[in-house]
Design a protein around this motif. Structure first.
Motif, short mmCIF file in Angstrom:
data_model
loop_
_atom_site.label_atom_id
_atom_site.label_comp_id
_atom_site.label_asym_id
_atom_site.label_seq_id
_atom_site.Cartn_x
_atom_site.Cartn_y
_atom_site.Cartn_z
N VAL A 257 -59.12 -14.75 -5.89
CA VAL A 257 -60.37 -14.99 -5.10
C VAL A 257 -60.13 -16.59 -5.16
CG1 VAL A 257 -61.89 -13.27 -6.07
CG2 VAL A 257 -61.68 -15.43 -7.42
N SER A 258 -60.91 -17.12 -4.23
CA SER A 258 -61.27 -18.51 -4.09
C SER A 258 -62.66 -18.80 -3.52
CB SER A 258 -60.14 -19.17 -3.51
OG SER A 258 -60.21 -18.92 -1.85
N HIS A 259 -63.25 -19.85 -3.87
CA HIS A 259 -64.54 -20.36 -3.50
C HIS A 259 -64.71 -21.71 -2.97
CE1 HIS A 259 -68.72 -21.63 -4.55
NE2 HIS A 259 -69.09 -20.57 -3.95
N ILE A 260 -64.99 -22.21 -1.92
CA ILE A 260 -65.39 -23.42 -1.68
C ILE A 260 -66.74 -23.80 -1.09
CG2 ILE A 260 -64.37 -25.64 -0.49
CD1 ILE A 260 -61.96 -24.53 -0.12
N PRO A 261 -67.41 -24.58 -1.75
CA PRO A 261 -68.92 -24.88 -1.22
C PRO A 261 -68.64 -26.06 -0.44
CG PRO A 261 -68.24 -25.90 -3.42
CD PRO A 261 -67.14 -25.36 -3.21
N TYR B 183 -70.33 -29.63 0.17
CA TYR B 183 -71.08 -30.39 -0.87
C TYR B 183 -71.61 -31.63 -0.71
CZ TYR B 183 -66.51 -32.51 -0.72
OH TYR B 183 -65.17 -33.21 -0.21
N ALA C 249 -53.11 -17.90 0.09
CA ALA C 249 -52.39 -19.21 0.42
C ALA C 249 -53.52 -20.19 0.65
CB ALA C 249 -51.56 -18.90 1.59
N SER C 250 -54.26 -19.98 1.44
CA SER C 250 -55.30 -21.11 1.57
C SER C 250 -56.57 -20.69 1.45
CB SER C 250 -55.16 -21.61 3.26
OG SER C 250 -56.33 -22.48 3.27
N PRO C 251 -57.43 -21.39 0.46
CA PRO C 251 -58.82 -21.16 0.37
C PRO C 251 -59.64 -21.82 1.50
CG PRO C 251 -58.51 -23.12 -0.81
CD PRO C 251 -56.96 -22.72 -0.08
N LYS D 161 -64.65 -24.46 -11.15
CA LYS D 161 -64.41 -25.32 -10.32
C LYS D 161 -63.32 -26.43 -10.63
CE LYS D 161 -68.23 -26.89 -7.93
NZ LYS D 161 -69.12 -27.80 -7.13
N THR E 14 -69.28 -38.96 -5.29
CA THR E 14 -68.91 -37.69 -4.98
C THR E 14 -67.38 -37.73 -4.31
OG1 THR E 14 -71.11 -37.43 -4.40
CG2 THR E 14 -69.85 -36.01 -3.09
N PRO E 15 -66.63 -36.82 -4.41
CA PRO E 15 -66.78 -35.58 -4.72
C PRO E 15 -66.21 -35.04 -6.29
CG PRO E 15 -64.98 -35.45 -3.39
CD PRO E 15 -65.32 -36.90 -3.45
N ILE F 97 -67.58 -38.03 2.43
CA ILE F 97 -67.08 -37.36 1.31
C ILE F 97 -66.45 -35.96 1.29
CG2 ILE F 97 -69.45 -37.86 0.26
CD1 ILE F 97 -70.61 -35.25 0.90
N ALA F 98 -65.93 -35.77 2.46
CA ALA F 98 -65.13 -34.51 2.52
C ALA F 98 -63.68 -34.96 2.22
CB ALA F 98 -64.92 -34.04 4.17
N GLY F 99 -62.90 -34.03 1.50
CA GLY F 99 -61.44 -34.04 0.99
C GLY F 99 -60.65 -35.00 1.99
N GLY G 208 -61.11 -33.76 -2.35
CA GLY G 208 -62.23 -33.02 -2.42
C GLY G 208 -62.42 -31.87 -2.33
N TYR G 209 -61.54 -31.00 -1.71
CA TYR G 209 -61.67 -29.40 -1.45
C TYR G 209 -61.01 -28.96 -2.86
CZ TYR G 209 -62.18 -30.66 3.33
OH TYR G 209 -62.82 -31.10 4.56
N GLN H 210 -63.72 -29.39 -5.68
CA GLN H 210 -64.79 -28.65 -5.43
C GLN H 210 -64.64 -27.15 -5.57
OE1 GLN H 210 -68.19 -29.64 -5.30
NE2 GLN H 210 -67.17 -31.75 -5.90
N MET H 211 -63.54 -26.69 -5.44
CA MET H 211 -63.03 -25.40 -5.20
C MET H 211 -63.13 -24.47 -6.34
SD MET H 211 -59.35 -24.53 -4.18
CE MET H 211 -58.97 -25.90 -2.92
N SER H 212 -63.66 -23.28 -6.56
CA SER H 212 -63.43 -22.49 -7.77
C SER H 212 -62.51 -21.64 -7.53
CB SER H 212 -64.85 -21.71 -8.12
OG SER H 212 -65.78 -22.69 -8.29
N GLU H 213 -61.42 -21.31 -8.58
CA GLU H 213 -60.51 -20.34 -8.51
C GLU H 213 -60.22 -19.64 -9.91
OE1 GLU H 213 -57.30 -21.10 -5.28
OE2 GLU H 213 -57.09 -22.63 -6.79
N THR I 199 -54.22 -29.75 -1.10
CA THR I 199 -54.89 -28.69 -0.13
C THR I 199 -53.95 -28.57 1.24
OG1 THR I 199 -56.95 -29.33 -0.96
CG2 THR I 199 -56.90 -28.25 1.00
N ARG J 272 -51.81 -25.86 0.77
CA ARG J 272 -52.32 -24.34 0.84
C ARG J 272 -52.45 -24.07 2.17
NH1 ARG J 272 -55.40 -23.35 -4.01
NH2 ARG J 272 -55.37 -21.10 -3.03
N LEU K 100 -59.72 -30.93 7.96
CA LEU K 100 -58.77 -30.08 7.65
C LEU K 100 -57.53 -29.64 8.70
CD1 LEU K 100 -60.96 -27.51 5.49
CD2 LEU K 100 -59.00 -29.04 4.46
#
Lengths: 249, 167, 349
Positions: free
Chosen positions: B33-37, B39, B60-62, C8, C31-32, C115-117, C171-172, C175-178, C256, C259, C335
């Motif tokens: 899994v992956s999660h990006i908010p 922000y 591969a890519s989130p 995160k 931020t971020p 603020i974006a990555g 930033g990505y 902020q990303m959760s894995e 990123t 990825r 991106l």
């Protein structure tokens, strides 16, 4: 048997000075060394040296030391003290360092009540770079960058560090002294000793401002320089103890 | 099998939490899994969204360009993301707050009044949870209802736990 | 199997730092990466460490310098505009041979930017960044697990070589959760006889970048630094290759962007196009030699970046045949698109 009345302080290195004739830095270094000897804390003292004439302060004091970027000495001292909690951390700074480029670090370290001692040498000019206007340069005082004399309508008045810091809640000890004559040199030593003793006791932030001569950049001989402090600087920068929470207690 | 899910709505509708719950639930069931908010300033009052990828394989890519699942809780989100969806994707629309209809014909659209449903259950702030319930009914690949309920406990910070019974 | 937690990136990095023995953190909000100071503020007191919010990035990096000189494992983090301010202290620490870990969770610039990555601080990170002839080690994690693992490594490298180490994320990633398996401490310890601890039973020590006398002292210091950099170049390159062996086109990307490039490689292969990905995990030292060897017999090399082509210059330097090197990037926090990468690679067919 003869009694030793004066000895070269152990905390002072026997190094040839790089300071100019009549400069106050050497006097203050010696006072600090004497205090470290008297409090027997040379082995646990850590000196943070600034950028400015006293950038080489570590050459004269027999203690561990660390360099700081211009103006950041209180921040460097903060980081060091928060690791070496049982050591005595001294931040030795000049006026450009403390009140211009490092004004933010000065105010915030004081406001946090960092358990450090800041020794501030105020000679109303930038020495190392050759005599530019400092935040502490007096009204009308001529420098390389105020050739007509400091115009306070244009660049503001000389800043008073003790008075600024005295607006904050946390500082434990604030005093302004001078090294322009013997009486005041003795007073300065007592102030430095008290400030450092408070740190030994873990009381928090202590600040000692010292008015000091810069004959080279003032364009005066050493005797006239001392006189200029007494007649021109002292009326504007009153010599007094601003705060001593140890006495209040 | 990989699902690329975007949950979108107003800030405060709990879209980030919903995404996080999906990710936690799927992770507990052995998925990658992956999660990006989204922000920063976007979060306050504006639209918020999150990208959740759930897969049997290493991700591969989130980041998501063409979501296979889109959950929209407000109308701006429908306008913004519908056009990016992958053909054959699943679109869940919160009809309580969205009067418009989807325009795409190559996707499956489910219309549900998530906010009303949640209000009847006790709090209109739980529209996000109602949407998740609907989603896993449609796509049981993602996770089980039980895993989702357990994920709520895991994903929600302590101070907000008192609301869990409503959800 | 070890337990996984969904974490995160920013939190994972902070927890990994604590596992690595980081006892002090000084930082300023931006931020971020705001989760990082918040995490340390909560966790460090629990483990007997010290968190302090500084009055500026200038102060924060100077506090880091002080703590490092005192012998502690210390860290700061920031994002791009803040990283510009930290260059002052980083240069001093490089010159004074002081170890520390600095995370730059990059956002788009120039100036306040967004603020974006983004990956627009590559030059700053890999070319020293401040004044003087110096380098910092630059680590480029691509996912949350790697961000945690490389944080452990960062502290070891910093102490081993007495050098500032930069974790260059975006930033990505922050902020990303894995899913994360918490890393283990490396178990390595480093003596710090140079630390400023008081001149007891030894001569006084002074830590400084300044060398005024004798006349050649500063050149001598610089030569010592360059020798350290040579050893690092020889020993610390880390890179990852994905499906490069039979590839006609090799993509080169980090963080990123890698990825996204990875996903493009998978999709290209599904369409029968042999693409591969080379992903540097150390940006300095850059895997020039590996890149040169791998790409020598390839038809095409495509750098993919979230910048106008900064790492691309290192790729060009590494490849013998510059004509086969192409670039695709998105700027200002945008991106890269899988579709656009695929289109570009197909255009080589």
């Amino acid at each position: 048997m003869s009694k030793m009345t004066y000895a070269f302080p152990q905390s002072l290195s026997e190094t040839r000075t790089h300071y100019c004739a009549g400069c106050g830095h050497g006097i203050v270094h010696k006072l600090i060394a004497q205090v470290l000897d008297e409090l027997n804390i040379r082995e646990k003292t850590l000196l943070v040296a600034p950028v400015g004439c006293s950038v080489l302060a570590y050459k004269y004091l027999n203690v561990d030391g660390l360099e700081a970027a211009h103006g950041r000495a209180p921040a460097v001292a903060t980081g060091l003290k928060r690791v070496q909690k049982d050591k005595i951390v001294l931040s030795y700074q000049g006026d450009g360092d403390l009140l211009a480029i490092g004004a933010g670090e000065t105010i915030h370290a004081a406001n946090r009540g960092e358990d450090i001692t800041v020794i501030f040498l105020n000679n109303a000019i930038y020495g190392m770079t050759g005599g530019q206007m400092a935040p502490t340069t007096m009204e009308g005082q001529k420098t390389l960058t105020s050739p007509q004399g400091r115009d306070i309508a244009d660049v503001g008045s000389a800043m008073r560090a003790c008075e600024l810091i005295d607006t904050l809640e946390a500082p434990y000890y604030i005093e302004r002294c001078s090294v322009h004559d013997v009486k005041n040199v003795n007073r300065t030593k007592n102030a430095i000793k008290r400030a450092i003793k408070y740190q030994v006791e873990g009381r928090g932030y202590s600040f000692v401002e010292i008015l000091s001569m810069c004959p080279t950049n003032w364009g005066l001989d050493p005797v006239k320089s001392a006189k200029w402090i007494e007649e021109d600087m002292v009326p504007y920068y009153p010599l007094k103890k601003f705060r001593d929470k140890g006495e209040e207690a | 099998m990989t699902e690329e899910i975007i949950v979108a709505g107003f800030g405060g509708q709990g879209v980030l939490l919903a995404g996080k719950m999906l990710a936690v639930a799927a992770m507990r069931q052995g998925k990658h899994v992956s999660h990006i908010p989204s922000y920063g300033a976007e979060m306050r009052g504006g639209t918020a969204n999150c990208s959740v990828v759930i897969s049997d394989e290493e991700i591969a890519s989130p980041t998501i360009e063409h979501p296979s699942v889109l959950i929209v809780l407000n109308e701006p989100s429908l306008k913004k993301f519908e056009k990016t969806m992958a053909p054959g994707g699943l679109l869940l629309v919160n009809t309580t707050l969205i009067k418009a209809k989807a325009e795409r014909e190559d996707i499956k659209v489910v219309y549900q009044d998530f906010t009303d449903f949640a209000r009847e259950a006790g709090s209109d702030k739980s529209a996000n949870m109602a949407a998740l319930g609907c989603l896993i009914k449609e796509k049981n690949f993602i996770c089980s209802l039980e895993a989702l309920i357990n994920a709520l406990d895991e994903a929600v910070s302590q101070r907000n736990r008192r609301f869990n019974t409503i959800n | 199997m070890e337990e996984k937690i969904l974490m995160k990136g920013n939190d994972a990095m902070a927890e990994a730092a604590i596992i690595a023995g980081c006892s002090h953190y000084f930082g300023y909000p931006i931020t971020p990466q705001n989760e990082v100071p918040a995490y340390f503020a909560k966790r460090l007191p629990q483990v007997g460490g010290t968190f302090l919010q500084a009055e500026s990035e200038l102060a924060a990096i100077s506090m880091v310098m002080g703590a490092s000189a005192g012998g502690a494992r210390v860290m700061t983090s920031t994002s791009s505009p803040g990283m510009s301010l930290k260059q002052e202290g980083i240069s001093y620490m490089a010159g004074a041979k002081l170890p520390c870990v600095i995370a730059n969770i990059m956002r788009g610039g120039p100036g306040l930017g967004g603020i974006a990555g983004s990956q627009a601080d590559y030059f700053q990170a890999t070319r020293g960044g401040g004044n003087g002839d110096y380098q910092t080690i630059v680590l480029a994690p691509g996912n949350v697990q790697e961000l945690a693992d490389l944080t452990i490594l960062a502290f070891d490298l910093a102490d081993k070589y007495r050098i500032p180490v930069i974790i260059l994320g975006d930033g990505y990633l922050g902020q990303m959760s894995e899913p994360l398996v918490l890393p283990k401490p490396s178990g390595k310890t480093f003596e710090k006889p140079w630390a400023i601890t008081g001149a007891k039973d030894r001569d006084p020590q002074f830590i400084a970048s300044m060398r005024l006398t004798p006349e050649n002292a500063l050149e001598q210091l610089n030569l010592e630094l360059q020798e350290t950099y040579r050893v690092i170049r020889e020993n610390e390159v880390i890179t990852e290759c994905y499906q490069c062996d039979d590839a006609d086109t090799v993509l080169v990307a980090y963080g990123t962007a890698a990825r996204i490039a990875n996903k493009a490689v998978i999709k290209l292969r599904e369409q029968g196009i042999n693409a591969g990905l080379l992903r540097p995990k150390t940006l300095w030292p850059f895997p020039s030699e590996i890149l040169r060897k791998i790409t020598n017999d390839k038809k095409k090399v495509l750098t993919v970046e979230m910048s106008a082509g900064q790492m691309h210059e290192d790729v060009l330097l590494a490849c013998d045949d510059k004509n086969k090197v192409d670039f695709y990037g998105r700027l200002g926090g945008a991106l890269p698109k899988v579709d656009e990468i695929i289109e570009r690679v197909k255009s080589y067919e």
